[in-house]
Write a protein that holds these residues in place. Structure first.
Motif, PDB file in Angstrom:
ATOM      1  N   VAL A 168       0.866  -1.171   0.000  1.00  0.00           N
ATOM      2  CA  VAL A 168       0.000   0.000   0.000  1.00  0.00           C
ATOM      3  C   VAL A 168       0.904   1.222   0.000  1.00  0.00           C
ATOM      4  CG1 VAL A 168      -1.801   1.271   1.236  1.00  0.00           C
ATOM      5  CG2 VAL A 168      -1.781  -1.232   1.317  1.00  0.00           C
ATOM      6  N   CYS A 169       0.843   2.018  -1.043  1.00  0.00           N
ATOM      7  CA  CYS A 169       1.704   3.212  -1.146  1.00  0.00           C
ATOM      8  C   CYS A 169       3.167   2.842  -0.928  1.00  0.00           C
ATOM      9  CB  CYS A 169       1.296   4.288  -0.145  1.00  0.00           C
ATOM     10  SG  CYS A 169      -0.388   4.826  -0.322  1.00  0.00           S
ATOM     11  N   GLY A 170       3.578   1.692  -1.422  1.00  0.00           N
ATOM     12  CA  GLY A 170       4.969   1.264  -1.289  1.00  0.00           C
ATOM     13  C   GLY A 170       5.302   0.656   0.064  1.00  0.00           C
ATOM     14  N   ILE A 171       4.328   0.595   0.967  1.00  0.00           N
ATOM     15  CA  ILE A 171       4.560   0.059   2.311  1.00  0.00           C
ATOM     16  C   ILE A 171       4.066  -1.384   2.366  1.00  0.00           C
ATOM     17  CG2 ILE A 171       3.966   0.300   4.768  1.00  0.00           C
ATOM     18  CD1 ILE A 171       3.518   3.341   4.077  1.00  0.00           C
ATOM     19  N   ILE A 173       2.459  -4.453   3.890  1.00  0.00           N
ATOM     20  CA  ILE A 173       1.598  -4.832   5.012  1.00  0.00           C
ATOM     21  C   ILE A 173       1.634  -6.355   5.084  1.00  0.00           C
ATOM     22  CG2 ILE A 173      -0.711  -4.638   6.021  1.00  0.00           C
ATOM     23  CD1 ILE A 173       0.358  -1.899   5.320  1.00  0.00           C
TER      24      ILE A 173
END
Lengths: 180, 121
Positions: A168-171, A173
């Motif tokens: 998610v947005c490069g993060i 999870i």
């Protein structure tokens, strides 16, 4: 080890997959399942190649039939992506479905078997997929069957995976397990 | 800057209000000098098809905002129209870069703010 990465378009899956692969056993293989359709497809592929340049991946263009692909033993393979592979296995170039019965059981089994065959040759297999079920648009029956099939494949591969992440947005999870 | 993402109707605007911002501070889908912007995806999609990459130029002005809110639009089937495909990718990549710059990234799911980068609250 098997790692499944999911996430929407532009969510940073490729960059995370590549950095993850680079921490794993060599040699590094990149299995490209996207057929280079037209100028836009070429541009996408060129962009991916540029991002991958210098990271030590040997690129293998393979659009289907993963069950017969021979990989270097004991290395790391990054497959990108299951949405292309599924479309290639399910439809021909004119968009007609291979499976006249439309239940796609054979396609499902072939893809899962193909991933098992890749994993058996690797120390680490990283699979990239996509969240194709997450919109509210109306589609034709073939596309709806594709969404169901890829969802079914994602579920099966997640069950077999040691770790699953959603980007998610490069993060990343973490949805299952952890990468050691 | 705080980046807030989530699906349409997930409760992002309510979350922004809960941080103390009132509607006069919130720009909706336009770039101006207000400290909060919501519906960032509308700004990216408003670009001419040939200029989807111009979304990169939004990075610095957005990084100076207090709060940036964007719908998560990367899921679902690949759009039929080239502009929609490119804008969808550009929007996702812009959010990745904004997330790197953000002190905090919040993903709102069913009205619940999930902190995916940074500290609670």
């Amino acid at each position: 080890m098997r790692i499944l990465l999911t996430g929407g378009a532009g969510s940073g899956k490729s960059a995370f997959a590549e950095s993850l692969a680079m921490t794993q056993a060599r040699p590094l293989s990149y299995i490209a399942a996207m057929k280079p359709y037209g100028e836009e497809g070429e541009r996408r592929i060129t962009r991916h190649r540029r991002l991958r340049a210098g990271k030590g991946f040997a690129t293998i263009e393979r659009y289907a039939d993963m069950d017969s692909l021979i990989l270097p033993t004991g290395g790391t393979a990054l497959l990108e992506c299951l949405c292309n592979l599924t479309a290639n296995e399910m439809f021909d170039d004119d968009g007609a479905e291979h499976d006249a019965s439309h239940n796609n059981d054979a396609v499902f089994e072939k893809i899962v078997r193909g991933q098992d065959a890749l994993a058996a040759q690797c120390s680490c297999l990283i699979q990239v997929t996509n969240e194709v079920g997450r919109d509210a648009a109306s589609y034709g029956d073939g596309t709806l069957r594709y969404i169901q099939l890829l969802g079914r494949i994602n579920r099966a591969l997640a069950a077999k995976a040691d770790a699953v992440y959603e980007l998610v947005c490069g993060i990343p999870i973490q949805l299952k397990g952890t990468v050691v | 800057m705080i980046l807030v993402v989530g699906g349409a109707g997930a409760g992002k605007r309510e979350y922004v209000r809960s941080l103390g911002w009132d509607d006069s501070s919130i720009a909706d889908g336009v770039m101006d000098d207000r400290p909060v912007i919501i519906n960032l995806q509308d700004v990216v999609f408003s670009y001419h098809p040939e200029r989807s990459e111009a979304a990169d130029a939004l990075l610095e002005p957005l990084a100076c905002k207090a709060v940036v809110v964007c719908d998560e639009i990367g899921g679902g089937i690949i759009p039929l129209e080239r502009h929609d495909r490119e804008a969808r990718d550009a929007c996702g990549r812009l959010c990745c870069r904004l997330a790197q710059r953000a002190e905090k990234v919040v993903r709102v799911v069913c009205g619940l703010p999930i902190i995916i980068k940074g500290e609670y609250p």
